[in-house]
Design a protein around this motif. Structure first.
Motif, mmCIF file in Angstrom:
data_model
loop_
_atom_site.group_PDB
_atom_site.id
_atom_site.type_symbol
_atom_site.label_atom_id
_atom_site.label_comp_id
_atom_site.label_asym_id
_atom_site.label_seq_id
_atom_site.Cartn_x
_atom_site.Cartn_y
_atom_site.Cartn_z
ATOM 1 N N GLU A 1 9.158 -8.106 0.698
ATOM 2 C CA GLU A 1 9.048 -7.475 2.014
ATOM 3 C C GLU A 1 7.727 -7.839 2.688
ATOM 4 O O GLU A 1 7.690 -8.134 3.886
ATOM 5 C CB GLU A 1 9.180 -5.956 1.880
ATOM 6 C CG GLU A 1 9.101 -5.213 3.187
ATOM 7 C CD GLU A 1 10.264 -5.497 4.121
ATOM 8 O OE1 GLU A 1 10.052 -5.425 5.348
ATOM 9 O OE2 GLU A 1 11.366 -5.806 3.635
ATOM 10 N N ILE A 2 6.650 -7.827 1.931
ATOM 11 C CA ILE A 2 5.341 -8.211 2.486
ATOM 12 C C ILE A 2 5.368 -9.663 2.937
ATOM 13 O O ILE A 2 4.867 -10.002 4.014
ATOM 14 C CB ILE A 2 4.225 -7.969 1.445
ATOM 15 C CG1 ILE A 2 4.017 -6.467 1.250
ATOM 16 C CG2 ILE A 2 2.922 -8.644 1.865
ATOM 17 C CD1 ILE A 2 3.158 -6.111 0.044
ATOM 18 N N ARG B 1 7.349 -10.018 6.194
ATOM 19 C CA ARG B 1 6.575 -9.551 7.349
ATOM 20 C C ARG B 1 5.492 -10.536 7.738
ATOM 21 O O ARG B 1 5.095 -10.605 8.888
ATOM 22 C CB ARG B 1 5.957 -8.190 7.054
ATOM 23 C CG ARG B 1 6.981 -7.094 7.024
ATOM 24 C CD ARG B 1 6.362 -5.765 6.799
ATOM 25 N NE ARG B 1 7.398 -4.750 6.717
ATOM 26 C CZ ARG B 1 7.158 -3.477 6.597
ATOM 27 N NH1 ARG B 1 5.920 -3.038 6.550
ATOM 28 N NH2 ARG B 1 8.146 -2.624 6.517
ATOM 29 N N ALA B 2 5.004 -11.300 6.759
ATOM 30 C CA ALA B 2 3.970 -12.298 7.028
ATOM 31 C C ALA B 2 4.582 -13.638 7.441
ATOM 32 O O ALA B 2 3.855 -14.576 7.760
ATOM 33 C CB ALA B 2 3.081 -12.492 5.798
#
Length: 114
Positions: free
Chosen positions: A97-98, A101-102
């Motif tokens: 997820e991180i 998002r990046a």
């Protein structure tokens, strides 16, 4: 950097808990102090939504399983193994997820690609 501070607090906490566990005649005072400190710091980092909280839970659960087996608590050891599997899944999901998002794609190998 926040998780490093949490880890330092955990080490200090374990050092402070160890004599207390010895006083209580705990059969494994060092391991109990370490797992308690890892769990407390892991919970704090989880509340702060820090990815590395999952790594602390994985380590704690890896210690808990043989510790509970050695004490004859097989069902509790199985529960800790389940928690460990959930922590691994949580780490992988949060990391994915991180990365999304990046704007980074994570291949199956887990190594980010630009």
């Amino acid at each position: 950097g926040e998780w490093i501070g949490g880890l330092a607090v955990g080490v200090i906490g374990a050092a402070l808990m160890y004599p207390w566990f010895v006083h209580l005649r705990n059969p494994q005072p060092f391991l109990d102090a370490i797992t308690t400190a890892l769990s407390l710091v892991g919970q704090f980092l989880l509340m702060r939504r820090t990815l590395e909280n999952w790594l602390l839970w994985i380590v704690a659960d890896a210690i808990y399983v043989p510790l509970y087996i050695s004490r004859g608590f097989t069902i509790t050891a199985l529960l800790m193994a389940l928690y460990g599997a959930m922590a691994i899944r949580g780490y992988l999901d949060w990391r994915r997820e991180i990365a999304l998002r990046a704007g980074v794609t994570l291949p199956e190998s887990g190594v980010p690609s630009p």
